[in-house]
Write an enzyme that holds these catalytic residues in place. Structure first.
Site, PDB file in Angstrom:
ATOM      1  N   SER A  27       0.812  -1.222   0.000  1.00  0.00           N
ATOM      2  CA  SER A  27       0.000   0.000   0.000  1.00  0.00           C
ATOM      3  C   SER A  27       0.842   1.267   0.000  1.00  0.00           C
ATOM      4  O   SER A  27       0.312   2.369   0.064  1.00  0.00           O
ATOM      5  CB  SER A  27      -0.945  -0.017   1.204  1.00  0.00           C
ATOM      6  OG  SER A  27      -0.227  -0.294   2.378  1.00  0.00           O
ATOM      7  N   THR A  35      -1.900   3.695   4.427  1.00  0.00           N
ATOM      8  CA  THR A  35      -0.830   4.659   4.131  1.00  0.00           C
ATOM      9  C   THR A  35       0.132   4.725   5.299  1.00  0.00           C
ATOM     10  O   THR A  35      -0.279   4.494   6.437  1.00  0.00           O
ATOM     11  CB  THR A  35      -1.506   6.046   3.971  1.00  0.00           C
ATOM     12  OG1 THR A  35      -2.305   5.989   2.816  1.00  0.00           O
ATOM     13  CG2 THR A  35      -0.534   7.182   3.890  1.00  0.00           C
ATOM     14  N   THR A  46       1.946   7.030   0.058  1.00  0.00           N
ATOM     15  CA  THR A  46       1.015   5.926  -0.225  1.00  0.00           C
ATOM     16  C   THR A  46       0.970   5.601  -1.710  1.00  0.00           C
ATOM     17  O   THR A  46       1.325   6.453  -2.546  1.00  0.00           O
ATOM     18  CB  THR A  46      -0.406   6.341   0.232  1.00  0.00           C
ATOM     19  OG1 THR A  46      -1.278   5.218   0.180  1.00  0.00           O
ATOM     20  CG2 THR A  46      -1.001   7.443  -0.642  1.00  0.00           C
ATOM     21  N   ARG A  54      -6.668   9.226  -9.994  1.00  0.00           N
ATOM     22  CA  ARG A  54      -7.331   9.546  -8.718  1.00  0.00           C
ATOM     23  C   ARG A  54      -6.277   9.956  -7.665  1.00  0.00           C
ATOM     24  O   ARG A  54      -5.232   9.344  -7.526  1.00  0.00           O
ATOM     25  CB  ARG A  54      -8.104   8.314  -8.229  1.00  0.00           C
ATOM     26  CG  ARG A  54      -8.754   8.462  -6.855  1.00  0.00           C
ATOM     27  CD  ARG A  54      -7.901   7.913  -5.737  1.00  0.00           C
ATOM     28  NE  ARG A  54      -8.577   7.939  -4.440  1.00  0.00           N
ATOM     29  CZ  ARG A  54      -7.973   7.723  -3.282  1.00  0.00           C
ATOM     30  NH1 ARG A  54      -6.689   7.459  -3.244  1.00  0.00           N
ATOM     31  NH2 ARG A  54      -8.647   7.771  -2.154  1.00  0.00           N
ATOM     32  N   THR A  98      -5.206   8.012   7.595  1.00  0.00           N
ATOM     33  CA  THR A  98      -5.170   6.836   6.735  1.00  0.00           C
ATOM     34  C   THR A  98      -6.607   6.367   6.537  1.00  0.00           C
ATOM     35  O   THR A  98      -7.488   6.719   7.307  1.00  0.00           O
ATOM     36  CB  THR A  98      -4.269   5.731   7.350  1.00  0.00           C
ATOM     37  OG1 THR A  98      -4.211   4.626   6.455  1.00  0.00           O
ATOM     38  CG2 THR A  98      -4.771   5.266   8.708  1.00  0.00           C
ATOM     39  N   GLY A  99      -6.812   5.596   5.489  1.00  0.00           N
ATOM     40  CA  GLY A  99      -8.169   5.132   5.203  1.00  0.00           C
ATOM     41  C   GLY A  99      -8.681   5.740   3.914  1.00  0.00           C
ATOM     42  O   GLY A  99      -7.902   6.211   3.089  1.00  0.00           O
TER      43      GLY A  99
END
Ligand code: ASP
Length: 341
Positions: free
Chosen positions: A79, A201, A219, A229, A252-253
Site C-alpha cells: 500500500s 498509508t 502511499t 485519482r 489513513t483510510g
C-alpha cells in the site's frame, strides 16, 4: 472606548490563550521529546530509521523522510511505494507530502516509476516555489533531480491486480488485522483476494530534541482506483498537517472522506482548542460518521496525532487501526488505536 466588540475580541483571545496553554502543558509538566509515531504495524520499522536521526539530535524533517522511506522501499508493503497495488489500469501511482515546523511543505501527486516519492516531495518544497507537482510534471522534476525510473509493479501486485480484473469491482474494504494479512501473504500470496487490504498509508509525525515538529505521508493510494485519482495523502491539511505551536496529525483510510473534512487540519485545530490528541482524532472521526449517516459500516478512516508535548493519540472508525511509537522509553511499541465500532 472599551466597546462591546473589543470586549468580545479580548474575551475570545484570552479563551484561546487558556485553551492553548492547556494544550501545551502535560499533567507532569514535562515534554516527551524526541518522539516519532507512525501509522500501522509497519510503522515500527519506519520509526527505527527515524529514531537514528532523532536520537542523535537530528531534525524532525530528516527523521520523517528517512523513516517513511523504509515503507516505500518495502516490497512486501502493498500500500506504499515499491510493490504498491496498482490502479485500475495496472499502473502504480504514488502520492506523498512532507511538512516542517516552519509550515514549509511539498507534495507529489500520481507520480509514476519513482521509488521514493517522499524525497521528491521534499525537493518540491526545498527547490521550487511550489507546493505540489503532479503526474508527468512531477516525474520530469524527479528525473531532473537525479532520481531514476524503476518498475514499481512487482509480480505479486501484478497477480493481485489480474485477479481483481476478473470482477473489476472497486470496493475498498476495511483494513484487516495486519498480522493475519502478513501471515496470509507469507503462506500464499496468490490466495489473497485482489481487493482485500487495499488501502493503508504510512503517515509519520516527529518531535525532535530541539522542540520542532515535522510530518510525512506516503502511499500508493486506494488499490484499483481510477487512473489519476488522488486521495488525501498528498494534500496538506487532509492527509497531513503540522503546526509547530500546537502539534501534527496524519490520516489513513478512504481518502475521499478525509479530504471532504480537511481531516488533519481539523485534528490540529481541535488540539489548539485544548483537546488531547486522542480526543481530537475522535472528534474528527465523529464528524465523518455524522455526515455519512448510516453508511460507515465498511468505511475505514483513522487519524493519528502528536502534540507539542510529545503526547499522542489515535482514533478510527473501524477496529484494527494500529500505530507505532518510538521514544526514549520504548522503541518498538505498537498501540491498538481506539475505534468507533
Ligand atoms: N488514504 C489513502 C488514500 O485514500 C489510502 C489509505 O490510507 O489507506 O489514498
Amino acid at each position: 472606548m472599551y466597546n462591546r466588540r473589543k470586549f468580545i475580541q479580548t474575551t475570545a483571545l484570552s479563551a484561546a490563550a487558556v485553551a492553548l496553554s492547556k494544550a501545551c502543558t502535560t499533567k507532569s509538566g514535562s515534554v516527551n521529546q524526541p518522539i516519532v509515531i507512525s501509522t500501522w504495524d509497519f510503522g515500527v520499522a519506519a520509526n527505527a530509521d527515524a529514531w537514528k536521526v532523532l536520537s542523535t539530535n537530528g531534525k524532525a524533517l530528516d527523521a520523517v523522510e528517512n523513516g517513511v522511506k523504509v515503507a516505500e522501499a518495502d516490497v512486501k508493503n502493498q500500500s506504499v511505494g515499491y510493490g504498491g497495488l496498482p490502479d485500475r489500469d495496472g499502473i502504480v501511482t504514488l502520492d506523498a507530502c512532507i511538512m516542517d515546523h516552519l509550515s514549509n511543505c511539498g507534495a507529489v501527486l500520481a507520480l509514476e516509476q519513482i521509488k521514493h516519492p517522499i524525497s521528491v516531495a521534499r525537493l518540491v518544497m526545498e527547490k521550487t516555489p511550489h507546493v505540489m507537482l503532479a503526474g508527468d510534471g512531477a516525474l520530469q522534476f524527479a528525473l531532473e533531480q537525479g532520481f531514476k525510473k524503476e518498475n514499481l509493479l512487482t509480480e505479486s501486485s501484478k497477480k493481485a491486480w489480474e485477479k481483481w480484473l476478473k470482477t473489476a469491482k472497486y470496493s475498498p474494504t476495511s483494513n484487516i488485522e495486519n498480522k493475519l494479512y502478513d501471515n496470509a501473504l507469507k503462506a500464499a500470496p496468490e490466495k489473497l483476494p485482489g481487493n482485500q487490504y487495499n488501502h493503508d498509508t504510512i503517515g509519520m509525525l516527529a518531535l525532535d530534541s530541539h522542540g520542532n515538529l515535522a510530518g510525512a505521508c506516503t502511499t500508493s493510494g486506494m488499490a484499483y482506483k481510477l487512473h489519476g485519482r488522488i486521495g488525501d495523502s498528498p494534500i496538506i491539511g487532509a492527509g497531513l498537517y503540522i503546526d509547530n505551536e500546537v502539534g501534527g496529525a496524519t490520516a489513513t483510510g478512504v481518502g475521499e472522506e478525509v479530504v471532504r473534512n480537511v481531516g488533519s487540519f481539523l485534528v490540529v485545530e481541535l488540539m489548539r482548542q485544548g483537546y488531547s490528541p486522542e480526543e481530537a482524532c475522535k472528534e474528527a472521526v465523529m464528524r465523518i460518521i455524522k455526515k455519512k449517516k448510516n453508511s460507515t459500516k465498511d468505511l475505514q478512516v483513522g487519524f493519528l496525532a502528536l502534540n507539542k508535548n510529545g503526547e499522542y493519540g489515535a482514533y478510527a472508525i473501524q477496529k484494527g487501526f494500529s500505530f507505532a511509537v518510538c521514544d526514549n522509553q520504548k522503541q518498538d511499541l505498537i498501540v491498538k488505536g481506539k475505534s468507533h465500532y
